[in-house]
Design a protein around this motif. Sequence first.
Motif, PDB file in Angstrom:
ATOM      1  N   SER A  88      42.070  64.009 -38.440  1.00 55.57           N
ATOM      2  CA  SER A  88      40.789  64.125 -37.734  1.00 55.57           C
ATOM      3  C   SER A  88      40.958  63.868 -36.247  1.00 55.57           C
ATOM      4  CB  SER A  88      39.772  63.151 -38.335  1.00 55.57           C
ATOM      5  OG  SER A  88      40.271  61.820 -38.299  1.00 55.57           O
ATOM      6  N   LEU A  89      41.765  62.843 -35.876  1.00 55.96           N
ATOM      7  CA  LEU A  89      41.982  62.550 -34.460  1.00 55.96           C
ATOM      8  C   LEU A  89      42.818  63.637 -33.793  1.00 55.96           C
ATOM      9  CD1 LEU A  89      42.635  58.688 -34.572  1.00 55.96           C
ATOM     10  CD2 LEU A  89      40.491  59.902 -34.113  1.00 55.96           C
ATOM     11  N   THR A  90      43.815  64.151 -34.518  1.00 56.89           N
ATOM     12  CA  THR A  90      44.611  65.260 -33.984  1.00 56.89           C
ATOM     13  C   THR A  90      43.726  66.467 -33.710  1.00 56.89           C
ATOM     14  OG1 THR A  90      46.550  64.508 -35.226  1.00 56.89           O
ATOM     15  CG2 THR A  90      46.561  66.782 -34.444  1.00 56.89           C
ATOM     16  N   LEU A  91      42.817  66.739 -34.616  1.00 61.23           N
ATOM     17  CA  LEU A  91      41.926  67.878 -34.456  1.00 61.23           C
ATOM     18  C   LEU A  91      40.996  67.680 -33.262  1.00 61.23           C
ATOM     19  CD1 LEU A  91      41.379  70.564 -35.809  1.00 61.23           C
ATOM     20  CD2 LEU A  91      39.751  69.443 -37.314  1.00 61.23           C
ATOM     21  N   ILE A  92      40.487  66.464 -33.070  1.00 62.55           N
ATOM     22  CA  ILE A  92      39.620  66.197 -31.920  1.00 62.55           C
ATOM     23  C   ILE A  92      40.399  66.383 -30.619  1.00 62.55           C
ATOM     24  CG2 ILE A  92      38.337  64.391 -30.712  1.00 62.55           C
ATOM     25  CD1 ILE A  92      37.431  63.312 -33.364  1.00 62.55           C
ATOM     26  N   GLU A  93      41.652  65.917 -30.575  1.00 61.37           N
ATOM     27  CA  GLU A  93      42.464  66.102 -29.369  1.00 61.37           C
ATOM     28  C   GLU A  93      42.662  67.582 -29.063  1.00 61.37           C
ATOM     29  OE1 GLU A  93      46.139  63.923 -29.536  1.00 61.37           O
ATOM     30  OE2 GLU A  93      45.253  62.334 -28.306  1.00 61.37           O
ATOM     31  N   LEU A 129      45.239  72.004 -41.490  1.00 61.66           N
ATOM     32  CA  LEU A 129      44.266  72.445 -40.489  1.00 61.66           C
ATOM     33  C   LEU A 129      44.595  71.843 -39.129  1.00 61.66           C
ATOM     34  CD1 LEU A 129      41.544  73.799 -39.719  1.00 61.66           C
ATOM     35  CD2 LEU A 129      40.432  71.652 -40.350  1.00 61.66           C
ATOM     36  N   ALA A 130      44.878  70.536 -39.094  1.00 67.04           N
ATOM     37  CA  ALA A 130      45.203  69.893 -37.820  1.00 67.04           C
ATOM     38  C   ALA A 130      46.454  70.504 -37.207  1.00 67.04           C
ATOM     39  CB  ALA A 130      45.394  68.391 -38.030  1.00 67.04           C
ATOM     40  N   TYR A 131      47.465  70.778 -38.035  1.00 67.59           N
ATOM     41  CA  TYR A 131      48.704  71.398 -37.537  1.00 67.59           C
ATOM     42  C   TYR A 131      48.445  72.791 -36.978  1.00 67.59           C
ATOM     43  CZ  TYR A 131      53.324  73.559 -37.559  1.00 67.59           C
ATOM     44  OH  TYR A 131      54.454  74.239 -37.204  1.00 67.59           O
ATOM     45  N   THR A 149      46.891  72.585 -33.564  1.00 68.44           N
ATOM     46  CA  THR A 149      47.833  72.214 -32.495  1.00 68.44           C
ATOM     47  C   THR A 149      48.623  73.437 -32.043  1.00 68.44           C
ATOM     48  OG1 THR A 149      49.515  71.587 -34.139  1.00 68.44           O
ATOM     49  CG2 THR A 149      48.053  69.847 -33.307  1.00 68.44           C
ATOM     50  N   LEU A 150      48.946  74.342 -32.975  1.00 70.71           N
ATOM     51  CA  LEU A 150      49.635  75.581 -32.609  1.00 70.71           C
ATOM     52  C   LEU A 150      48.715  76.508 -31.838  1.00 70.71           C
ATOM     53  CD1 LEU A 150      51.592  76.355 -35.929  1.00 70.71           C
ATOM     54  CD2 LEU A 150      52.436  75.244 -33.856  1.00 70.71           C
ATOM     55  N   ILE A 151      47.453  76.604 -32.270  1.00 70.06           N
ATOM     56  CA  ILE A 151      46.505  77.514 -31.616  1.00 70.06           C
ATOM     57  C   ILE A 151      46.214  77.066 -30.188  1.00 70.06           C
ATOM     58  CG2 ILE A 151      44.127  78.385 -31.667  1.00 70.06           C
ATOM     59  CD1 ILE A 151      44.253  78.160 -34.731  1.00 70.06           C
ATOM     60  N   THR A 152      46.033  75.758 -29.984  1.00 72.16           N
ATOM     61  CA  THR A 152      45.634  75.242 -28.669  1.00 72.16           C
ATOM     62  C   THR A 152      46.810  74.777 -27.825  1.00 72.16           C
ATOM     63  OG1 THR A 152      45.321  73.016 -29.578  1.00 72.16           O
ATOM     64  CG2 THR A 152      43.420  74.503 -29.615  1.00 72.16           C
ATOM     65  N   GLY A 153      47.996  74.705 -28.420  1.00 73.93           N
ATOM     66  CA  GLY A 153      49.164  74.239 -27.667  1.00 73.93           C
ATOM     67  C   GLY A 153      49.158  72.758 -27.384  1.00 73.93           C
ATOM     68  N   LEU A 172      42.100  81.235 -42.010  1.00 69.46           N
ATOM     69  CA  LEU A 172      40.787  80.625 -41.809  1.00 69.46           C
ATOM     70  C   LEU A 172      40.776  79.723 -40.587  1.00 69.46           C
ATOM     71  CD1 LEU A 172      39.791  79.752 -45.496  1.00 69.46           C
ATOM     72  CD2 LEU A 172      38.812  81.532 -44.041  1.00 69.46           C
ATOM     73  N   SER A 173      41.906  79.088 -40.265  1.00 70.76           N
ATOM     74  CA  SER A 173      41.979  78.264 -39.053  1.00 70.76           C
ATOM     75  C   SER A 173      41.796  79.122 -37.808  1.00 70.76           C
ATOM     76  CB  SER A 173      43.308  77.522 -38.990  1.00 70.76           C
ATOM     77  OG  SER A 173      43.466  76.674 -40.102  1.00 70.76           O
ATOM     78  N   ASP A 174      42.499  80.259 -37.770  1.00 69.14           N
ATOM     79  CA  ASP A 174      42.327  81.184 -36.637  1.00 69.14           C
ATOM     80  C   ASP A 174      40.887  81.683 -36.565  1.00 69.14           C
ATOM     81  OD1 ASP A 174      44.979  80.938 -35.944  1.00 69.14           O
ATOM     82  OD2 ASP A 174      45.621  82.642 -37.165  1.00 69.14           O
TER      83      ASP A 174
END
Length: 1055
Positions: free
Chosen positions: A116-121, A98-100, A103-107, A64-66
């Motif tokens: 939430s902050l990790t996801l925004i970054e 989800l945040a993790y 980070t893998l998808i976007t590098g 679902l993240s992808d």
Amino acid sequence: MSDLYRNPSVTQFEFSTLVPDQLARGLVYVLWDTFESNRIIAIELMKIFNNKKEMFSDFDIKYLSDFCHKLITSPKYNNCSTGCHLMSLLLTIHPTQLAYNFTLITGTPARGLPPSLTLIESLLSVLEDHMTQCRRSLVTGSLNAPMYGVLQSINGILKLINVGGLSPRDLEECHVVINKLLMTCTAISALVSPVVCNSSPEGFIPNEEQETDGGASCHGNSQSVLLCCWHCMKEVIQIFTTLINQKRSGEEEGEGKKKRKGTAAVSIGGLLSIEQVDSISSVLIQQLTEARHRGAFEMAYVGFSSLCEYLWNSSLPSLSSRPVQWIEDLIDLSSLQSLTQTRRSAGLPYYCLAIVTTEPKVNCNKGLKELMTVLLKIASGGTSNEENNTEADQTAAIHSINILRGLIRESKLSEAVVPFIAPSLMIALEGFSSKSWPVRNSCTLLLSALVSRVFGVMRGQDENKMSTREFFTRFLSLHEFLLAKLKVSVNRLDLTEGDRLFPVLLILSRLFPSQFFDDNPQISLVPFQPYILKAAGSPVWKCRVLASQALLPTLSPSSVVGVVNDIIAKLIFSNQNLLHGSLLSISVLLGPDGANAGLISVSLIKNIIKGLLEKLWIGKRINKCLITRGLFIHCITLCLTGLRSQTDSAALTDHLSSHIIDSLILLIKICQDDLALNDNKNNNSILLQFSNYQYSYISVFQEYFGSREDLLSPLKVALLSWKLHPFAENMYLSIREGLLNDKLSNEEITSIVSEAIEETNNDNHFSYHLLSCLPVDWYKDEGNKHLDISWPDFFKKRISKLINEPLREDVKVSIISWFNTALKHLLYSSISDSLPTLLECLFSYCNDSSPVDIRIEVAKVLGQKWTVLHNIESSSVLYWRMVFILLHDVEAEVRSAMTVTVQQNIIKSDGDSSKLVMCQQLCIKSLIDFIATLYDPLTSFSLLLSLSSLDFDSSPSPESTPIPTSSVSSLLFEEDRSNSYIEPAQLLMHISVALKSLMETLDIESCSLAENKLQKLTSNFKPVDGLDAKEMWLDNLALNNYYSYILSRVNETPQ
């Protein structure tokens, strides 16, 4: 149902324990629904279910993240919205994973921040890549890197952040992330502003891209560029609004505090510094003052309003003084002169509204009063002293007038702007005589807003009015001003000063006499009377109409007779404009407004009749103007009607002398001769109104005075004249009444039918209605004796006409209405070969784009000979499909008409009165049960199965007819309906119950055939958790049908 799941204490039972896992996970597909409230409810339910059971495995979250990443980077806005909701759901139930995954998808490297902050970054890194592509080319970037989906997701995450729950370290990191986000949003705003702020944003492409990509290809993608830029600006503004609205108790620090080491400024609302607030306000103000896209500055208005509200109520003087400073900057004359001139000043009125509507009540509208005072001064100078004005002065005046209009229209300021209405109205009236079109246009819009604010919004055809006492008591200064403007305008009628005269008469026409006539010179309209009488001779038609309405409040019961005598005495042949305006004034006086004002009396009516008949030449052929001739006859008709209402019918003739009655009879004969001579088969509107006035007069005279041997009856006149006036409604109604009440001979009916059939070729809708009123015998043996016509051939030709010719809506309605009569009276054997074509024709009008009246008539037709229509070998499925489509129509009138038809004609025919239904939903269920018993079990099973699927690969009764799936109109429920598939789901659940019941009644051979049909229908359906596809499809028909729809939407390629 969602309330039961959310509040189990209501029933003391956990309903969520009854929901199967696959059904709970199936709620994910509701996120694709086009109805926003359905998405929100689905998310709430999934959060509840996730607390009771683990809905998604780790593998599901990764998948679902992808999938969420693909959705938010899609150029389709609906997919972006779905991805945002999905991300919000996953962030609530599995935030860390989800945040993790992102980070893998976007590098993006993980820094140990809250999810939430990790996801925004991570999303900011995606946003930077999109910005890089858009900087190279907005055309390709709008299709491949649209940015707005990522921005929308960031906004959704910001709404979930609880600022008060952050630790000091996390709050510091949050400030860093927010600062980076604001810098990115400001850069995006600068990137898309050239398009959004362009004077023609709909077709704008940057010049450098036209040179690079070629003009032809760029112009083909201008729409995608505009959509991308508009959505990006919208999401940027919504992010600003979210940040402004974020609160953290006790976070606003004193302005006098020293800045902390490493921080830039005082913290505002827990997330923003003062410098960041300035940056946000700069972007919002730029959009409000420069954007030309209406959606852009309207969205900026919402964000700017939130910002102003926060600043007004701030305890920091440097912040609370910002709105005041913005007002002072705006009302500076040089600022208004420098702004680009547009038709409505674009977002400038919204800029002012955001400031003054959020001003605290304790200020007593100080900012509004200061703003209105300066705007009135600038606008007044631009409209009254045009000779000495420069172009910059005119631009400032136009902006001021447009801002005044916006402030006066705002409902929040309805009471606060009352003191400024009179001077604003003066400016609007002065601007009507301006030589500059932009000034006149702005003043026209301002006048419209003022009329709505003073008199209220017009509802229906009746205009809202105000008494003269109330109007001039509230706006005393307008009395002298309006009188002066009226004098000047009337004295220049020879120069066709309609632009000066019209607005004054418009205001006066919206007044009515006070209950007690007031001769106070400060509020009395008596001084206006001579000028209004002169204005009735204006060369402008609309001014004459308004003058006739404005005269009424100037009259008193004691003066009305004298005024009317003066009007009649001045009726002269040489001035048709004055003649028309004077007759209009008399007609208004004799109408409902005059009666309500208490001005009508028997003596007045007798006086008017006598005076008008002395001017009988107006109604004779010597007067070549049909407009004034018809209006003269109409005034006489109103006199007779008013006299009848004021006196006893037996004594009616006692009030009129024999000489007057003789003149009235002479006028009738003139009217009869005119109706027999004038040919209006071409439906000339002036001649049509003239003939209607004449026929109404004939009818009223003979109704009140009785039939006379020397005069034809109104019905006879209609029969003789309808051939020449086939579009005259009054004559049609008289003939229709004669047909319905059996007042006509066979010869007369024959003549009517022959003429009506001929008129059907001229698209006369009255002719079809007359044919619908024929006695039953005229469609059978009696008609064949007198008419040289074959009704079956005529029936077939009407179907062909409806299919092949472009017809007016009223003609289509009348033809379909006649089909209802024809089906009732004609023998089945004579029209059986035309019925399949008829059903296909009617089916084309069952979609929502067809007019409501047509769909209502189709619903009525489906009830005639339904036992024949549903058994047509090639059209059985089509017939029932039409019935169910109309039962689910978006318009309540259509649903009601189809429900009544089913109740009275279809279910009732079974003879069981207990099956009668009273509402649409019960009707649907009863009809499905009825169909299940109407045919043999296998036929009913096949028919209901064909109605349940979007794959219409079925055959007619008993084996149904295939309907092409490629046609959008063949879909039972189209994709973008606002009911969001709630009604289709209910229908499909009713069908699934009926199908399961029918399966139990089938014999072995029929059951095998039914299994094959289900197998074919579910061959491409993917089972869930190993369940049998047929069983799952049948048990969860509505959900699975919706599931198939979702898969088709997700897989379709963007256009």
